[in-house]
Motif scaffolding. Structure first.
Motif, PDB file in Angstrom:
ATOM      1  N   TRP A 245       0.826  -1.210   0.000  1.00  0.00           N
ATOM      2  CA  TRP A 245       0.000   0.000   0.000  1.00  0.00           C
ATOM      3  C   TRP A 245       0.860   1.260   0.000  1.00  0.00           C
ATOM      4  CZ3 TRP A 245      -4.929   0.736  -1.071  1.00  0.00           C
ATOM      5  CH2 TRP A 245      -5.816  -0.332  -0.971  1.00  0.00           C
ATOM      6  N   MET A 246       1.884   1.268   0.828  1.00  0.00           N
ATOM      7  CA  MET A 246       2.756   2.431   0.888  1.00  0.00           C
ATOM      8  C   MET A 246       3.460   2.652  -0.442  1.00  0.00           C
ATOM      9  SD  MET A 246       5.910   3.224   3.510  1.00  0.00           S
ATOM     10  CE  MET A 246       6.930   1.950   2.756  1.00  0.00           C
ATOM     11  N   ILE A 247       3.962   1.585  -1.030  1.00  0.00           N
ATOM     12  CA  ILE A 247       4.636   1.689  -2.319  1.00  0.00           C
ATOM     13  C   ILE A 247       3.677   2.217  -3.377  1.00  0.00           C
ATOM     14  CG2 ILE A 247       5.577   0.300  -4.209  1.00  0.00           C
ATOM     15  CD1 ILE A 247       6.991  -1.404  -2.145  1.00  0.00           C
ATOM     16  N   GLY A 248       2.426   1.775  -3.328  1.00  0.00           N
ATOM     17  CA  GLY A 248       1.441   2.238  -4.304  1.00  0.00           C
ATOM     18  C   GLY A 248       1.249   3.746  -4.262  1.00  0.00           C
ATOM     19  N   PHE A 249       1.149   4.311  -3.062  1.00  0.00           N
ATOM     20  CA  PHE A 249       0.957   5.759  -2.949  1.00  0.00           C
ATOM     21  C   PHE A 249       2.240   6.528  -3.243  1.00  0.00           C
ATOM     22  CE2 PHE A 249      -2.784   4.359  -0.553  1.00  0.00           C
ATOM     23  CZ  PHE A 249      -3.748   5.216  -1.087  1.00  0.00           C
ATOM     24  N   VAL A 250       3.380   5.946  -2.907  1.00  0.00           N
ATOM     25  CA  VAL A 250       4.651   6.572  -3.283  1.00  0.00           C
ATOM     26  C   VAL A 250       4.781   6.624  -4.797  1.00  0.00           C
ATOM     27  CG1 VAL A 250       7.163   6.290  -3.262  1.00  0.00           C
ATOM     28  CG2 VAL A 250       5.869   5.980  -1.156  1.00  0.00           C
ATOM     29  N   ALA A 251       4.462   5.520  -5.464  1.00  0.00           N
ATOM     30  CA  ALA A 251       4.541   5.469  -6.924  1.00  0.00           C
ATOM     31  C   ALA A 251       3.563   6.444  -7.569  1.00  0.00           C
ATOM     32  CB  ALA A 251       4.268   4.044  -7.409  1.00  0.00           C
ATOM     33  N   THR A 252       2.374   6.578  -6.991  1.00  0.00           N
ATOM     34  CA  THR A 252       1.394   7.528  -7.530  1.00  0.00           C
ATOM     35  C   THR A 252       1.913   8.954  -7.435  1.00  0.00           C
ATOM     36  OG1 THR A 252      -0.423   6.072  -6.865  1.00  0.00           O
ATOM     37  CG2 THR A 252      -0.967   8.363  -7.319  1.00  0.00           C
TER      38      THR A 252
ATOM     39  N   ILE B  10       1.590   8.929   6.049  1.00  0.00           N
ATOM     40  CA  ILE B  10       0.901   8.286   7.169  1.00  0.00           C
ATOM     41  C   ILE B  10       1.218   6.791   7.208  1.00  0.00           C
ATOM     42  CG2 ILE B  10      -1.354   7.716   8.143  1.00  0.00           C
ATOM     43  CD1 ILE B  10      -2.389  10.357   6.976  1.00  0.00           C
ATOM     44  N   LEU B  11       1.142   6.150   6.044  1.00  0.00           N
ATOM     45  CA  LEU B  11       1.458   4.722   5.971  1.00  0.00           C
ATOM     46  C   LEU B  11       2.921   4.462   6.324  1.00  0.00           C
ATOM     47  CD1 LEU B  11      -0.448   3.696   2.706  1.00  0.00           C
ATOM     48  CD2 LEU B  11      -1.086   3.203   5.071  1.00  0.00           C
TER      49      LEU B  11
ATOM     50  N   TRP C 268       4.092   1.861   9.001  1.00  0.00           N
ATOM     51  CA  TRP C 268       5.022   0.833   8.534  1.00  0.00           C
ATOM     52  C   TRP C 268       6.233   0.730   9.446  1.00  0.00           C
ATOM     53  CZ3 TRP C 268       9.797   1.560   5.556  1.00  0.00           C
ATOM     54  CH2 TRP C 268      10.277   0.376   4.966  1.00  0.00           C
ATOM     55  N   ILE C 269       6.797   1.869   9.855  1.00  0.00           N
ATOM     56  CA  ILE C 269       7.932   1.858  10.786  1.00  0.00           C
ATOM     57  C   ILE C 269       7.537   1.189  12.096  1.00  0.00           C
ATOM     58  CG2 ILE C 269       9.459   3.308  12.185  1.00  0.00           C
ATOM     59  CD1 ILE C 269       9.468   5.343   9.967  1.00  0.00           C
ATOM     60  N   TYR C 270       6.357   1.545  12.602  1.00  0.00           N
ATOM     61  CA  TYR C 270       5.869   0.951  13.847  1.00  0.00           C
ATOM     62  C   TYR C 270       5.786  -0.571  13.717  1.00  0.00           C
ATOM     63  CZ  TYR C 270       2.926   0.086  17.924  1.00  0.00           C
ATOM     64  OH  TYR C 270       2.420  -0.377  19.124  1.00  0.00           O
TER      65      TYR C 270
END
Length: 233
Positions: A45-52, A90-91, A95-97
């Motif tokens: 999910w995080m990668i998806g928003f980073v890529a967007t 936010i993700l 993710w770090i947590y």
């Protein structure tokens, strides 16, 4: 026939416990492993928003390359990219947590912090200029495979640091700086160069973030699989 406990030591147990009962340390490891949560879905999910975010910033650059006068359209694309960038941020903290909490589930000892404090250190002004490198370096070392730990002399803290962490963080700081300067300069919206810098730094930091995220998630999954295998032996 009714069984009676043997007459002997008052501390004797009857009937005797099964010989395959796990000891306390193994029971603790099992309990901790049950707290492990795979970071793979969250990573995707995080990668998806980073890529967007990266695609929108690159699209702004391509619009200007086609026609340098279309700065208003480029600005619209840059403004739209703020939404996926916010969600990715936010993700990122969630993710770090998750990564840091999984280290405890993997029975890693000697950590410098706890999950909540690790996230907080990435958010507080000033300290968040360098703490992400420290925290990710610790996660990288602590999630090393058993073979890597053995090569490091049996100490996970001696596992080599990953240079990609520093490269990503420098690229991300440059990207954040360019975004901040662009938002403060009223004349930057009509300057094609500013969009070029945003697109370039976004592309570099985004690619490095994706690579780092995949590698960290994979390391924890491998470490988790090794822990499960060791319990079954």
């Amino acid at each position: 026939m009714e069984q009676f406990p043997p007459t002997g030591s008052p501390s004797s147990v009857w009937p005797p416990p099964p010989s395959n009962t796990p000891d306390e340390s193994q029971s603790l490891r099992i309990t901790l492993l049950m707290q492990y949560r795979s970071p793979v879905a969250l990573t995707r999910w995080m990668i998806g928003f980073v890529a967007t975010t990266v695609l929108l910033n690159i699209s702004a650059v391509l619009v200007l390359l086609a026609n340098p006068r279309r700065t208003s359209e480029a600005q619209d694309l840059t403004d739209i990219s703020n939404l996926p960038r916010l969600i990715a941020g936010i993700l990122f903290y969630v993710w770090i947590y998750r990564l840091y909490k999984n280290l405890t589930a993997l029975s890693v000892h000697g950590l410098k912090s706890i999950p909540g404090i690790a996230v907080l250190m990435c958010m507080l002004p000033i300290v968040n200029l360098y703490q992400p490198v420290v925290i990710f370096g610790e996660i990288w070392r602590a999630s090393a495979s058993q073979a890597s730990v053995v090569q490091a002399g049996g100490r996970w803290k001696a596992v080599p640091f990953a240079p990609i962490i520093v490269c990503w963080w420098i690229a991300y700081l440059l990207y954040s700086l360019v975004i901040a300067l662009n938002s403060r300069d009223v004349n930057s919206s009509s300057d094609p160069t500013s969009y070029l810098f945003i697109g370039l730094t976004s592309l570099i930091s985004g690619i490095l973030m994706i690579i780092l995220a995949v590698r960290l998630s994979r390391r924890e999954e491998i470490r988790h699989a090794e822990a499960l295998t060791s319990l079954q032996v």
